[in-house]
Design a protein around this motif. Structure first.
Motif, PDB file in Angstrom:
ATOM      1  N   LEU A   1       3.158  -6.491  14.097  1.00 15.14           N
ATOM      2  CA  LEU A   1       1.923  -7.264  14.153  1.00 15.14           C
ATOM      3  C   LEU A   1       0.675  -6.403  14.308  1.00 15.14           C
ATOM      4  CD1 LEU A   1       3.120 -10.217  16.403  1.00 15.14           C
ATOM      5  CD2 LEU A   1       2.985 -10.105  13.904  1.00 15.14           C
ATOM      6  N   ASN A   2       0.795  -5.252  14.935  1.00 18.55           N
ATOM      7  CA  ASN A   2      -0.368  -4.397  15.170  1.00 18.55           C
ATOM      8  C   ASN A   2      -0.188  -3.049  14.479  1.00 18.55           C
ATOM      9  OD1 ASN A   2       1.697  -3.646  16.895  1.00 18.55           O
ATOM     10  ND2 ASN A   2       0.362  -3.257  18.641  1.00 18.55           N
ATOM     11  N   ARG A   3       0.026  -3.100  13.177  1.00 18.52           N
ATOM     12  CA  ARG A   3       0.259  -1.898  12.372  1.00 18.52           C
ATOM     13  C   ARG A   3      -1.035  -1.084  12.274  1.00 18.52           C
ATOM     14  NH1 ARG A   3       4.486  -1.509   8.576  1.00 18.52           N
ATOM     15  NH2 ARG A   3       4.737  -3.738   8.924  1.00 18.52           N
ATOM     16  N   PRO A   4      -1.005   0.181  12.700  1.00 18.21           N
ATOM     17  CA  PRO A   4      -2.199   1.028  12.593  1.00 18.21           C
ATOM     18  C   PRO A   4      -2.591   1.260  11.129  1.00 18.21           C
ATOM     19  CG  PRO A   4      -0.600   2.010  14.078  1.00 18.21           C
ATOM     20  CD  PRO A   4       0.082   0.868  13.391  1.00 18.21           C
ATOM     21  N   ASP A   5      -3.862   1.380  10.883  1.00 22.34           N
ATOM     22  CA  ASP A   5      -4.362   1.631   9.526  1.00 22.34           C
ATOM     23  C   ASP A   5      -4.738   3.107   9.404  1.00 22.34           C
ATOM     24  OD1 ASP A   5      -5.176   1.198   6.944  1.00 22.34           O
ATOM     25  OD2 ASP A   5      -7.145   0.428   7.502  1.00 22.34           O
ATOM     26  N   ASP A   6      -3.712   3.957   9.553  1.00 29.95           N
ATOM     27  CA  ASP A   6      -3.969   5.392   9.522  1.00 29.95           C
ATOM     28  C   ASP A   6      -3.329   6.089   8.317  1.00 29.95           C
ATOM     29  OD1 ASP A   6      -1.316   5.251  10.209  1.00 29.95           O
ATOM     30  OD2 ASP A   6      -1.542   6.197  12.165  1.00 29.95           O
ATOM     31  N   GLY A   7      -2.797   5.297   7.376  1.00 32.46           N
ATOM     32  CA  GLY A   7      -2.198   5.874   6.178  1.00 32.46           C
ATOM     33  C   GLY A   7      -0.741   6.278   6.327  1.00 32.46           C
ATOM     34  N   ASN A   8      -0.191   6.232   7.539  1.00 34.02           N
ATOM     35  CA  ASN A   8       1.214   6.575   7.750  1.00 34.02           C
ATOM     36  C   ASN A   8       2.112   5.393   7.414  1.00 34.02           C
ATOM     37  OD1 ASN A   8       0.683   9.188   8.678  1.00 34.02           O
ATOM     38  ND2 ASN A   8       0.343   8.460  10.755  1.00 34.02           N
ATOM     39  N   ARG A   9       3.382   5.676   7.182  1.00 36.90           N
ATOM     40  CA  ARG A   9       4.358   4.626   6.886  1.00 36.90           C
ATOM     41  C   ARG A   9       4.904   4.075   8.198  1.00 36.90           C
ATOM     42  NH1 ARG A   9       8.638   3.510   2.550  1.00 36.90           N
ATOM     43  NH2 ARG A   9       9.281   1.529   3.408  1.00 36.90           N
ATOM     44  N   TYR A  10       4.921   2.750   8.314  1.00 37.23           N
ATOM     45  CA  TYR A  10       5.473   2.085   9.484  1.00 37.23           C
ATOM     46  C   TYR A  10       6.559   1.114   9.030  1.00 37.23           C
ATOM     47  CZ  TYR A  10       1.700   4.112  12.114  1.00 37.23           C
ATOM     48  OH  TYR A  10       0.843   5.008  12.698  1.00 37.23           O
TER      49      TYR A  10
END
Length: 145
Positions: free
Chosen positions: A117-126
């Protein structure tokens, strides 16, 4: 003859298996089978939609499994270890209503969808929660991988 070779090549090209599943690199493939009896008080809350439980028995998943009743006759089961890092001392998630939280990074995941729900927007894969099979036969829920 030339068209025959082209046809054979075409068949081989589309008959090759391309496994589209993208399994999580942090979590191992653990083979297990565990049965939950809905008549037992320990699993009784699964008789109601939206009441998740944690099953932490040895040999069930990597760090246990979260199970939730998602519909009248359907259940979801997810790995209890956070999917976005290797298992460690803080990676076993905790229940928070119909969500689970990883105490390492405070990532929150929904148990109805498995999505972060709180996926960071840093370009990494989650990664979302690792899904396990859950099937019902009478009052027995079988969780397996």
């Amino acid at each position: 003859m030339r068209y025959s070779w082209g046809f054979i090549f075409f068949i081989f090209l589309f008959s090759c298996d391309s496994d589209g599943t993208n399994r999580n690199p942090y979590l191992q493939e653990v083979n297990f089978r565990f049965e939950l009896d809905l008549n037992l008080p320990l699993y009784n809350s699964l008789n109601n939609i939206g009441n998740p439980i944690y099953v932490g028995n040895n040999g069930v998943g990597t760090r246990g499994v979260f199970v939730i009743k998602s519909g009248l006759d359907s259940f979801f089961a997810f790995e209890a270890s956070c999917p976005n890092h290797a298992p460690n001392n803080c990676s076993t998630m905790t229940l928070d209503g119909q969500n689970v939280i990883c105490s390492c990074e405070d990532y929150t995941y929904n148990l109805f969808t498995g999505q972060q729900l709180n996926r960071p927007d840093d370009g990494n894969r989650y990664y979302d929660l690792l899904f396990y099979n859950a099937s019902q036969s009478g009052n027995i829920i079988t969780i397996s991988n």
